[in-house]
Design a protein around this motif. Sequence first.
Motif, PDB file in Angstrom:
ATOM      1  N   UNK A 144       8.296  -2.134   8.669  1.00  8.12           N
ATOM      2  CA  UNK A 144       6.931  -2.384   9.138  1.00  8.12           C
ATOM      3  C   UNK A 144       6.289  -3.602   8.487  1.00  8.12           C
ATOM      4  N   UNK A 145       7.034  -4.369   7.689  1.00  4.48           N
ATOM      5  CA  UNK A 145       6.419  -5.507   7.009  1.00  4.48           C
ATOM      6  C   UNK A 145       7.471  -6.467   6.499  1.00  4.48           C
ATOM      7  N   UNK A 182      -2.662  -8.750   5.364  1.00  3.35           N
ATOM      8  CA  UNK A 182      -1.927  -9.426   4.297  1.00  3.35           C
ATOM      9  C   UNK A 182      -2.273  -8.692   3.003  1.00  3.35           C
ATOM     10  N   UNK A 183      -1.275  -8.093   2.370  1.00  2.65           N
ATOM     11  CA  UNK A 183      -1.486  -7.294   1.166  1.00  2.65           C
ATOM     12  C   UNK A 183      -0.925  -8.032  -0.045  1.00  2.65           C
ATOM     13  N   UNK A 184      -1.797  -8.335  -1.008  1.00  3.09           N
ATOM     14  CA  UNK A 184      -1.400  -9.002  -2.243  1.00  3.09           C
ATOM     15  C   UNK A 184      -1.144  -7.929  -3.301  1.00  3.09           C
ATOM     16  N   UNK A 185       0.092  -7.819  -3.752  1.00  2.00           N
ATOM     17  CA  UNK A 185       0.472  -6.810  -4.739  1.00  2.00           C
ATOM     18  C   UNK A 185       0.530  -7.485  -6.107  1.00  2.00           C
ATOM     19  N   UNK A 186      -0.300  -7.000  -7.018  1.00  2.00           N
ATOM     20  CA  UNK A 186      -0.364  -7.590  -8.351  1.00  2.00           C
ATOM     21  C   UNK A 186       0.773  -7.072  -9.224  1.00  2.00           C
ATOM     22  N   UNK A 187       1.123  -7.859 -10.235  1.00  2.02           N
ATOM     23  CA  UNK A 187       2.210  -7.482 -11.126  1.00  2.02           C
ATOM     24  C   UNK A 187       1.824  -6.268 -11.967  1.00  2.02           C
ATOM     25  N   UNK A 203       3.231  -8.994   4.453  1.00  8.07           N
ATOM     26  CA  UNK A 203       2.627  -9.313   5.751  1.00  8.07           C
ATOM     27  C   UNK A 203       2.919  -8.153   6.701  1.00  8.07           C
ATOM     28  N   UNK A 204       1.863  -7.444   7.107  1.00  5.78           N
ATOM     29  CA  UNK A 204       1.969  -6.304   8.018  1.00  5.78           C
ATOM     30  C   UNK A 204       1.292  -6.729   9.320  1.00  5.78           C
ATOM     31  N   UNK A 205       2.084  -7.209  10.279  1.00  3.34           N
ATOM     32  CA  UNK A 205       1.486  -7.802  11.469  1.00  3.34           C
ATOM     33  C   UNK A 205       1.103  -6.772  12.531  1.00  3.34           C
ATOM     34  N   UNK A 206       1.584  -5.543  12.425  1.00  2.00           N
ATOM     35  CA  UNK A 206       1.212  -4.511  13.394  1.00  2.00           C
ATOM     36  C   UNK A 206       1.068  -3.176  12.661  1.00  2.00           C
ATOM     37  N   UNK A 248      16.712 -12.953  -3.716  1.00  2.40           N
ATOM     38  CA  UNK A 248      16.041 -13.474  -2.537  1.00  2.40           C
ATOM     39  C   UNK A 248      14.530 -13.384  -2.700  1.00  2.40           C
ATOM     40  N   UNK A 249      13.834 -14.376  -2.151  1.00  2.00           N
ATOM     41  CA  UNK A 249      12.379 -14.397  -2.223  1.00  2.00           C
ATOM     42  C   UNK A 249      11.731 -13.609  -1.100  1.00  2.00           C
ATOM     43  N   UNK A 250      12.494 -13.135  -0.118  1.00  2.00           N
ATOM     44  CA  UNK A 250      11.927 -12.412   1.011  1.00  2.00           C
ATOM     45  C   UNK A 250      12.732 -11.155   1.307  1.00  2.00           C
ATOM     46  N   UNK A 251      12.019 -10.103   1.675  1.00  2.00           N
ATOM     47  CA  UNK A 251      12.642  -8.835   2.028  1.00  2.00           C
ATOM     48  C   UNK A 251      12.098  -8.383   3.377  1.00  2.00           C
ATOM     49  N   UNK A 252      12.981  -8.124   4.309  1.00  2.00           N
ATOM     50  CA  UNK A 252      12.592  -7.647   5.625  1.00  2.00           C
ATOM     51  C   UNK A 252      12.607  -6.128   5.633  1.00  2.00           C
TER      52      UNK A 252
END
Length: 844
Positions: A121-122, A214-219, A197-200, A114-118
């Motif tokens: 908190x994010x 919005x946190x960009x995590x590098x490889x 994406x940490x909206x709160x 999956x491309x998304x993980x719930x």
Amino acid sequence: MLLLWTMVASAQSVVKGRILDKQTLEPLGFVAVKVLQQGNGTLVKGSVSDTEGNFSIDGLASGSYALEVTYVGYKPVTRQFSLSDRNRTQNFGVIHLAEDSKQLKEVTVTGQRSSMKLEVDRKSFDVSQLVTNAGQSASEALENIPSVEVDNDGNISLRGNSSVEVWINGKASGLTTDNRAQILQQLPAESIERIEVIDNPSAKFSAEGSAGIINIVMKKDLKPGYYGSVQVGADTRGGANTSFNINYNSPKWDGYANIGYRHREGKGRSQSEQLFLKTNQYQWYEGESSNKGNGLFGRAGVTLHATKKDDFSLSGMMMRGRPSGHEFTPYHYGVLNGSEGLNPSTFDDFDFGSLTPTHIMTRETSSKGKMNMLYGEFNYRHSFADRHYLDFVVGYHKWKADNDNFYRDSTQFFNILPPIPTTYSYQSRPMHMNNRTWEIKLDYENPISERFQLQAGYQARFSHENTPQESFIDDKNWDGHAAVEDKKFFNRFIYDMDVHALYTTLTWKLGKFGVMGGLRGEYWRVNTESYTWEQEYQPTADNRPTPFKKDYFQLFPSLFLSYQLTDNDQLQLNYTRRLRRPWGGQLNSFRDTRDATTVSFGNPELTPEYSNSFSLNYLKTWTEHSMMISAYYRPTTDVMQRINWQNPADGLFYSTSKNVAKSMSSGFEVTVKNKLFRILDLTTSANAYYYKLDGFQYVIDGQTVTGEEQSRFTWNARMIASVMLPYDLSVQLTGNYRSRQVITQGYRKPGYGLDFGLRKHFLDKKLMLAISCRDVLDSRRWENITESETFLRHQLNRRRSRTVNFTLTYNFGNMKPKRRPGQGMQGEEMDDPSSNYSGAGIED
């Protein structure tokens, strides 16, 4: 008794050694080691290796034995040995285990990661799974993230709010509102592992950004031994990119390095119609632009595992860019005589090109520049125990951008007596931005008990900006060979901001109920200075600039409540207090006239805006599906907005920022993940929200500027569909739609877009070809309508059009993920950079 114990102990012996992977030489932990009696195979003693691969079995009597070493997925190893009174220690040194692909009966397993993980908190989005991001930049990757929008100028908003922080690897890393659009347009998407994406955010995080972070995590691949890749790509607009990536991991050292080069080319289009209601004058233009740039990007880092509890890391990131652009825009000016039949309700559809202008000013704009970014970081981490650690980080960021802009104007007049000859003018506007920042973080986390956890820390940020800009004009010539300095438009802007923060959070769990409360205190001070030409080059005691100095202290509480309804249902209620500080350009009082029709300037008296953010979340999971429903409410005071007005004295528009009023935003967001028919992965998100901005009235430069109360219901939706096909082929479609949205003194028209991607693997996944098409329908644009009592304006901008990109990636080295302690083949996670995988299953 002591003598007897010594004699018994001396009669017992020990066998020891170390177990490594034969191919990668990585230590293998938790390997089963048995000592068997020779002849009958009776188990005498057993143990497992530690995380470094070491084992030791003592208490063995004299005799003949067999040492048996077994690990799931590896060929077993058996060694014979004997112990006697003369030989009481058997040290096998290093024992190598080789993988055994035939040990398990192979079955084909096909699936799609999956491309998304719930998460609690994010929301995390695996960018490597988005085929359409191949060969693109971080700015373009963000366009495919639910609830995130990137406008025509690279500005980022979350849930319709531009007050959002953008981080790299959990820190600001030098990104500011001034420079992050340029940096993200150069940062290659293939270097990004995921976007969070940490909206709160809780009190642990910076209070900056009322919409969230919005946190960009590098490889940073964790594969034993070495692993790397080489990538090349090109697109149909003349762009090209290439990169090289290498990673190395061992028990003592971890390291990585990445270098990439990007050449981009693009075309844009701008359109504007303005009508001045009191004078019936109009102005309209249609402009074409082209831009290109060359960028070099590099990352590197090394970690020393000094002990089992102490890690020391050095890492850095650099970027060099050479952007340039060209734009040709004819500005048409005239007066309506009342017979044209213009209806204000259809103003944006009126054909101004059918009118006869009084004069046309043709502006040719060219720009060239260079930018240099450098970021370095030192990190020390001490682990007391599992999830009990102290983390210390010091980072330094330097940003320098030299931009030279040239404007060549020619004005032609029509139907004027006596005739006026064509006039020419030339302007050169160099701007040199210099920014440096120090960041310090100290974080402590301690799980005091199974139910209680403590987090505390200190964070500081010291930033300094020094940006001079000049102007050279020639009122007679097109080429500017007689240009002289225009002292009126010289400016040097100095901006300093220091921030200190202390935070603590406490987490308590009782059965299905959880509470996390936190408090963050922030103290910051701001100093701005804006120099004119005389203040810079002819300083006197009377003309020194007046600095604007302010300091603030604010508390930012947070509270998170959660309740686990069932194993698959969770309910959350969250509250945080957030703020949005004005950035440097918003505080600079210098009046910028680069736009032929609008004079823009900042406001040093701006104060931060504050928000109280509430959210209610419900998370439901099934075997193949998951759903998160969020309702949020965010009232904000002292809202900072751009306001516009026309000065009748010169006929020009003016634009500045003000703390205009209060606003309220409330909304409803749904994110759903579905796996269907084993080959289809759907990620669907929709965000609907209501926004209300109170009315305001100001007197500026003798003009009364008003804004009526505005409210609008807005919604947007995005869907990502990934299909896995035979022959290791995957296809992806990404579509989005945004509805009409209210803006200050007007609204933005709805828009939509569609992206397509295809990926194919070759040579046992070592070679990958990705083909992507961005903006398949050629529909992406930004179109605004603004109005007041004195004017109507319609604006349309397009940054780029349909583009097809081809990217080829070759992977080399060890392709297997780094094993976690206690995991065999069953417990491994797939770490393939592709979205499809196949491997060996295990039969009972």
